[in-house]
Design an enzyme around this catalytic site. Structure first.
Site, short mmCIF file in Angstrom:
data_model
loop_
_atom_site.label_atom_id
_atom_site.label_comp_id
_atom_site.label_asym_id
_atom_site.label_seq_id
_atom_site.Cartn_x
_atom_site.Cartn_y
_atom_site.Cartn_z
N TYR A 128 16.82 -10.86 -35.59
CA TYR A 128 16.65 -11.90 -34.87
C TYR A 128 16.57 -12.98 -35.78
O TYR A 128 15.79 -12.76 -37.03
CB TYR A 128 15.42 -12.16 -33.96
CG TYR A 128 15.35 -11.34 -32.48
CD1 TYR A 128 15.94 -11.80 -31.48
CD2 TYR A 128 15.24 -10.09 -32.52
CE1 TYR A 128 16.10 -11.45 -30.15
CE2 TYR A 128 15.32 -9.54 -31.45
CZ TYR A 128 15.62 -10.10 -30.27
OH TYR A 128 15.83 -9.51 -29.00
N ARG A 177 15.91 -0.26 -29.17
CA ARG A 177 16.11 -1.30 -28.00
C ARG A 177 17.62 -1.18 -27.76
O ARG A 177 18.39 -1.52 -28.60
CB ARG A 177 15.85 -2.89 -28.13
CG ARG A 177 14.14 -3.10 -28.34
CD ARG A 177 13.60 -3.03 -27.03
NE ARG A 177 14.09 -2.91 -25.83
CZ ARG A 177 13.97 -4.05 -24.88
NH1 ARG A 177 13.80 -5.19 -25.60
NH2 ARG A 177 14.61 -3.79 -23.86
N HIS A 182 17.91 -12.12 -23.66
CA HIS A 182 16.91 -12.32 -22.75
C HIS A 182 17.12 -13.76 -21.86
O HIS A 182 17.89 -14.45 -22.35
CB HIS A 182 15.83 -12.80 -23.76
CG HIS A 182 15.09 -11.82 -24.51
ND1 HIS A 182 13.91 -10.96 -24.26
CD2 HIS A 182 15.59 -11.25 -25.78
CE1 HIS A 182 13.63 -10.14 -25.12
NE2 HIS A 182 14.47 -10.26 -26.00
#
Lengths: 262, 208
Positions: A128, A177, A182
Site C-alpha cells: 500500500y 490477505r 476496498h
C-alpha cells in the site's frame, strides 16, 4: 370494566391521516445482522478490543438516518476512476490491467443512482502507498491505489486499475490477505453507509482469510467474490471483473431521483 | 410453495482496515492524488450558524485511543434542516453547508476534530422535536461493521431531557455517553467527546 366511565376516543381519530403505500416512508429495511460479521470475532484479533459489548440500541429510522450527503460530478476529477493513470508519473503501473464494474443496487433490486463509490487497494506486489505500511514489496512509483466514481442513473459504476497482490499481516504469524479492493459506498441515506471488500474469483487465500471468515453466512461471503467477466474485458488490453453491491432496501415507491451536483 | 419475495440481500460489511486513509483521506496516507478532497471542515466562510469545533477520541477496551480510526459526521444545518431531498421540513436550506465531513484520528494522539456549525433542533417526520445532534459513523481496523452513534450538546439540557432518542436509553447514566461538553478555548467554542468502545462507560451505539 366500569360501565360509568366516559367513552375515551383515541385522539389520533380526531385527525385521520390518509393510509399511504406500505413501502412509501423512505425508511430502510431492517439490517440483517446475521449476514454481517459480528463486531466481536476473536479469529480476527484486532476486533477483540474494538467491539462493543452492550447490545446496539434499536432505532427506527428518523429523518437523521434516511437522509445522507449528496455528491455530484463537481466533487470528482476526470481521472478519478482510472487508477492506471491517476498517479502515473513516468509510465503505467506494473501489474495485470483490469476493469472492475457493476451496479450499486438496493435490496428491492433498484439501482442506486448518483451515489459515491470510493475504492482503494494495494499495488500488484501487495504494498500500500501508506506511511504506515512497511511490507518489503516495493512501492510502485506510478500507482497511487485509490479512486472514486459516481453511479449513473441506473446505479452503474466502473473503473480501471491493476490487480492488487496478496500480502502478509500480523494476525497469526503466517496470515495472508487474499487480493482485494476496498469499497466505500454511501447510498441515499446515512443508514445505508457501507464499507466492504471485493475479492477475486478463484483466489486460494479466500477460505483461510481470518477477516473474510468472520462472515458467518456462506452465501454472504460468496457475494463478496467478483467473477471474471470476459464479456466486459477489452481484447488485448484488460480483463474485467464484475462486482455488484447491494445496500439496504429503501421503503419508497416514489423517491425522487436526486439531481447531480451541489 | 408461496410466491418468492425475491429481495436481494445486503452486501456484507468488511473492516475498513488500517489503510482506510488511502481511499478516503489520501493526504493522511502521505500522498496527493485527487484535485478535490473531502475533509473535516464542513463550513465555508458563508455558512450560517455558530462555529464550533468537535474534538474527541475513540478508546478501545483498555482505554487506549485508536490512532487509525475514521469518523464521518452527518448533521442538519443551523435551521435544523438536512441538505437532502427527503427532508421537507420548514427550516431554510443553506447552500453553503452540505452537512457531512470525515476525519482520521491523529496518528500519535488519536485526536479527531471537525470544524462545523452547531445544528438546529430537528422536527422529525412525525412532528416531534429532537434535540440538536450530530450523527456519527465510525470505521477502523478491527471494526467489522461501521458503528453508528450520535453526539448531543451539553448546553441543551432541556432539549436533551425531552429528546425521543435519548429517552429510549433505559439507563440515564448511559445517556451521558452521547453528550459532548461545551467549553471555550481561545475564543473558539469546542465540544469535547469520548467514544468508549467497551467498558463501564461504553458509548451507546445504535442499530439504525
Amino acid at each position: 370494566m366500569n360501565a360509568q366511565a366516559p367513552a375515551l376516543r383515541d385522539p389520533r381519530l380526531n385527525r385521520p391521516e390518509p393510509f399511504t403505500p406500505p413501502l412509501g416512508d423512505n425508511g430502510f429495511f431492517q439490517r440483517d445482522r446475521a449476514i454481517h460479521p459480528p463486531a466481536h470475532a476473536p479469529g480476527y484479533k484486532s476486533s477483540v478490543l474494538r467491539s462493543p459489548r452492550q447490545s446496539l440500541l434499536s432505532l427506527e429510522n428518523s429523518i437523521s438516518e434516511i437522509t445522507g450527503p449528496v455528491f455530484g460530478h463537481n466533487d470528482l476529477g476526470p481521472l478519478d476512476n482510472d487508477l492506471i493513470r491517476n498517479y502515473a508519473k513516468d509510465g503505467d503501473p506494473v501489474g495485470e490491467r483490469i476493469i472492475v464494474h457493476g451496479r450499486v443496487l438496493d435490496e428491492t433490486g433498484r439501482g442506486v443512482p448518483n451515489t459515491l463509490v470510493e475504492f482503494w487497494q494495494a499495488n500488484a506486489g501487495g504494498r500500500y502507498r501508506h506511511k504506515k505500511d512497511t511490507y518489503l514489496a516495493p512501492i510502485d512509483p506510478n500507482f497511487g491505489g485509490c479512486g472514486r466514481a459516481l453511479t449513473d442513473d441506473t446505479g452503474y459504476y466502473y473503473f480501471r486499475t491493476v490487480k492488487p497482490g496478496p500480502y502478509p499481516w500480523r494476525n497469526y504469524v503466517n496470515s495472508w490477505r487474499p487480493a482485494h479492493i476496498h469499497f466505500s459506498v454511501f447510498g441515499s441515506g446515512f443508514a445505508q453507509r457501507l464499507i466492504t471488500q471485493m475479492y477475486f474469483e478463484g483466489d486460494p487465500l479466500i477460505p483461510v482469510c481470518p477477516i473474510l471468515t468472520t462472515i458467518p453466512d456462506k452465501d454472504a461471503l460468496d457475494r463478496l467474490v467478483a467473477p471474471l467477466d470476459l464479456n466486459a474485458s477489452t481484447p488485448f488490453d484488460s480483463l474485467a471483473y464484475r462486482f455488484d453491491i447491494v445496500l439496504r432496501g429503501q421503503r419508497s415507491t416514489y423517491f425522487e431521483n436526486r439531481t447531480a451536483g451541489n | 410453495m408461496p410466491q418468492p419475495l425475491n429481495y436481494l440481500k445486503e452486501t456484507a460489511s468488511q473492516t475498513a482496515g488500517p489503510y482506510v486513509h488511502i481511499g478516503l483521506i489520501p493526504a493522511m496516507a502521505g500522498f496527493d492524488i485527487f484535485e478535490k478532497n473531502f475533509s473535516n471542515v464542513l463550513v465555508t466562510p458563508n455558512t450560517k450558524g455558530e462555529r464550533i469545533t468537535l474534538e474527541g477520541k475513540v478508546l478501545d477496551g483498555t482505554g487506549t485511543p485508536l490512532r487509525d480510526v475514521l469518523l464521518e459526521i452527518w448533521q442538519a444545518n443551523a435551521a435544523g434542516r438536512y441538505n437532502h431531498p427527503a427532508d421537507r421540513s420548514a427550516g431554510a436550506l443553506d447552500d453553503e453547508f452540505r452537512g457531512w465531513g470525515r476525519a482520521g484520528s491523529d496518528f500519535d494522539s488519536g485526536l479527531v476534530t471537525f470544524e462545523t456549525i452547531k445544528p438546529g433542533a430537528i422536527t422529525d417526520r412525525t412532528g416531534r422535536k429532537c434535540a440538536p445532534h450530530v450523527n456519527v459513523w465510525i470505521v477502523a481496523r478491527g471494526i467489522n461493521i461501521g458503528l453508528n452513534t450520535r453526539l448531543y450538546f451539553s448546553d441543551e439540557e432541556a432539549a436533551n431531557a425531552a429528546d425521543p432518542v435519548l429517552n429510549l436509553i433505559e439507563q440515564p447514566v448511559r445517556r451521558k455517553t452521547l453528550i459532548a461538553t461545551r467549553s471555550e478555548r481561545a475564543g473558539k467554542i469546542v465540544y469535547s467527546f469520548t467514544i468508549n468502545l467497551q467498558g463501564p462507560e461504553e458509548t451507546v451505539f445504535f442499530d439504525v
